[in-house]
Scaffold this active site. Structure first.
Site, PDB file in Angstrom:
ATOM      1  N   ASN A 386       0.432  -0.726   0.516  1.00 35.78           N
ATOM      2  CA  ASN A 386      -0.337   0.274   0.764  1.00 35.78           C
ATOM      3  C   ASN A 386       0.606   1.409   0.006  1.00 35.78           C
ATOM      4  OD1 ASN A 386      -1.980   2.143   2.047  1.00 35.78           O
ATOM      5  ND2 ASN A 386      -3.321   0.306   0.145  1.00 35.78           N
ATOM      6  N   ARG A 431      -1.845   5.067   1.549  1.00 35.18           N
ATOM      7  CA  ARG A 431      -2.319   4.987   0.452  1.00 35.18           C
ATOM      8  C   ARG A 431      -3.654   5.654   0.695  1.00 35.18           C
ATOM      9  NH1 ARG A 431      -5.800   3.647  -3.099  1.00 35.18           N
ATOM     10  NH2 ARG A 431      -5.601   4.702  -5.558  1.00 35.18           N
ATOM     11  N   CYS A 432      -4.156   4.144   1.266  1.00 32.87           N
ATOM     12  CA  CYS A 432      -4.946   4.052   2.338  1.00 32.87           C
ATOM     13  C   CYS A 432      -5.774   5.568   3.012  1.00 32.87           C
ATOM     14  CB  CYS A 432      -5.252   2.852   3.073  1.00 32.87           C
ATOM     15  SG  CYS A 432      -5.773   1.184   2.425  1.00 32.87           S
ATOM     16  N   MET A 433      -4.624   6.022   3.204  1.00 27.08           N
ATOM     17  CA  MET A 433      -4.449   7.252   4.296  1.00 27.08           C
ATOM     18  C   MET A 433      -4.441   8.603   3.856  1.00 27.08           C
ATOM     19  SD  MET A 433      -2.229   6.439   7.860  1.00 27.08           S
ATOM     20  CE  MET A 433      -0.746   6.649   7.272  1.00 27.08           C
TER      21      MET A 433
END
Length: 444
Positions: A386, A431-433
């Site tokens: 990620n 990337r999620c954040m």
């Protein structure tokens, strides 16, 4: 290389990042208990002071690399005030918060409306504990009639009650042991999922699990009312009012012609087809959607937990998404001659599909954890795949995934590591954040 002028402009995963949306973890992550972790989609409880320190360091890395950092909580409050929609927004939030009692609903509404807007937004995000609001006693004037027979309740907030006495008080705030009137939203620091920038617009997403569905209300109010976004001709490719579900962690912008979207635990094939039809019928620049099927398990909840783009011709990949022999189901969606329909082609060779889509002769898939039987699943669990690309060949990763990080460096990728002891407990990486809002266009 063109300079973006729109407040949302994202035509790739790797173009130089100019503006990003974050959410600093707040008290919502501290409002987790072992009993409600699963309900709120967490496996562990982060330490608030440490997770904030780690998140601040992440934001600082972005700023040090020329990225403008915006915060969801601040934009939401500014948008509500700019649009004079405080009460309307609050009513919508309460309507979606599973509040059964009209008296609780009205009390919470008054409680929140009395706050300054920023405090109200923060409180909604953190969750409202029963102990913090005095609902008081509700007088049931329609209890039992003479003779002790039950009567029909006047509304959904009253209770069936059998008693000869007609002057009883019932405390509706103690119906059960659940501690909240409004659930906290600990997943909010994963800003990638509730909405996803795409070209000069975005999708505002109907999310899979109830625990996260209210989150996209914040992006909806921002786009409609914040001066930075409102009346700027942004394309809303898909709003949050659909019944099929899609999440931003599954939406990857490979270039201005090709999207990759995961068919996953949290994004349905139906939603992908609906989005593709919308893009094609509205003459978006995107000509292909690669729908990539990944295992429907929590460890691989989104496509970006197993597959991200780090350079023009390089990707990270978790080997666990491929069958023996390296095959994987990929459905290529293209515009049909018939409006409202798509042409679908099935392929199984991911590398060849990507080469064709990106127009490159060579492609490198960099395996998470080096593909090792132990290191690969361990580092994938901690979001080794990620990565957030902030310029071609420059990525932000978690420091704990050292095998994957060293392998990226061996392939010529510059890696900036951030601390992750607490951030990783939510099962999401850099990337999620982050929700990129503006990236520079790539050279052809």
């Amino acid at each position: 290389m063109s300079e973006p002028t729109m407040p949302i402009h994202v035509n790739s995963e790797i173009g130089t990042l100019k503006t990003v949306l974050l959410k600093r973890p707040g008290k919502e992550v501290e409002n987790l208990t072992p009993e409600i972790m699963e309900r709120l989609l967490f496996d562990d409880i982060p330490h608030l002071r440490v997770i904030q320190k780690e998140h601040d360091a992440f934001a600082k890395v972005l700023e040090n690399n020329g990225v403008e950092v915006l915060y969801l909580e601040k934009l939401a409050a500014e948008a509500i005030d700019a649009g004079s929609v405080k009460e309307a927004f609050l009513e919508k939030m309460l309507d979606e918060s599973n509040i059964q009692s009209p008296s609780v609903y009205e009390t919470l509404k008054k409680y929140l409306l009395n706050m300054e807007t920023q405090e109200m937004v923060n409180t909604i995000m953190e969750g409202i504990r029963k102990r913090d609001v005095n609902i008081g006693k509700e007088h049931l004037s329609n209890v039992a009639e003479e003779g002790g027979d039950p009567v029909e309740p006047k509304d959904s907030g009253d209770s069936y009650f059998t008693n000869d006495e007609t002057d009883h008080l019932i405390d509706v705030s103690n119906d059960d042991d659940y501690p909240f009137y409004m659930d906290p939203m600990p997943n909010l620091y994963f800003t990638r999922d509730p909405a996803a920038a795409m070209g000069n617009g975005l999708t505002i997403n109907h999310m899979m699990f109830e625990a996260r569905q209210r989150e996209s209300l914040f992006m909806e109010v921002i786009v409609k009312h914040h001066p930075r976004f409102a009346n700027k001709d942004l394309e809303i490719w898909r709003d949050r009012n659909h019944t099929s579900y899609i999440e931003g962690g599954d939406e990857l912008i490979l270039n201005d012609k090709v999207l990759a979207i995961g068919i996953s635990q949290r994004t349905s094939a139906q939603a992908i087809e609906e989005l593709a039809i919308e893009l094609f019928d509205r003459d978006a620049t995107f000509e292909k959607v690669l729908a990539i099927k990944i295992p429907n398990v929590r460890a691989m909840m989104h496509l970006d937990t197993v597959f991200t783009m780090v350079d023009y011709d390089k990707f990270t990949i978790h080997p666990g998404i491929q069958r023996i022999g390296g095959s994987i189901d990929i459905y290529i969606l293209e515009k049909s001659n018939e409006p409202g329909k798509v042409k679908i082609t099935h392929k199984t060779d991911l590398e060849e599909v990507l080469k064709e889509a990106l127009g490159v002769e060579e492609l490198t898939l960099i395996p998470c954890g080096g593909g090792d039987a132990i290191a690969a699943p361990r580092e994938q669990w901690n979001d080794g795949s990620n990565t957030l690309t902030i310029a071609p060949g420059l990525v932000v990763t978690y420091d704990r995934n050292y095998i994957s990080n060293d392998l990226l460096r061996e392939h010529g990728i510059k890696v900036i590591e951030i601390a992750s002891s607490e951030l990783s407990r939510g099962r999401g990486g850099p990337r999620c954040m982050s929700m990129p809002l503006v990236r520079e266009d790539l050279n052809n």
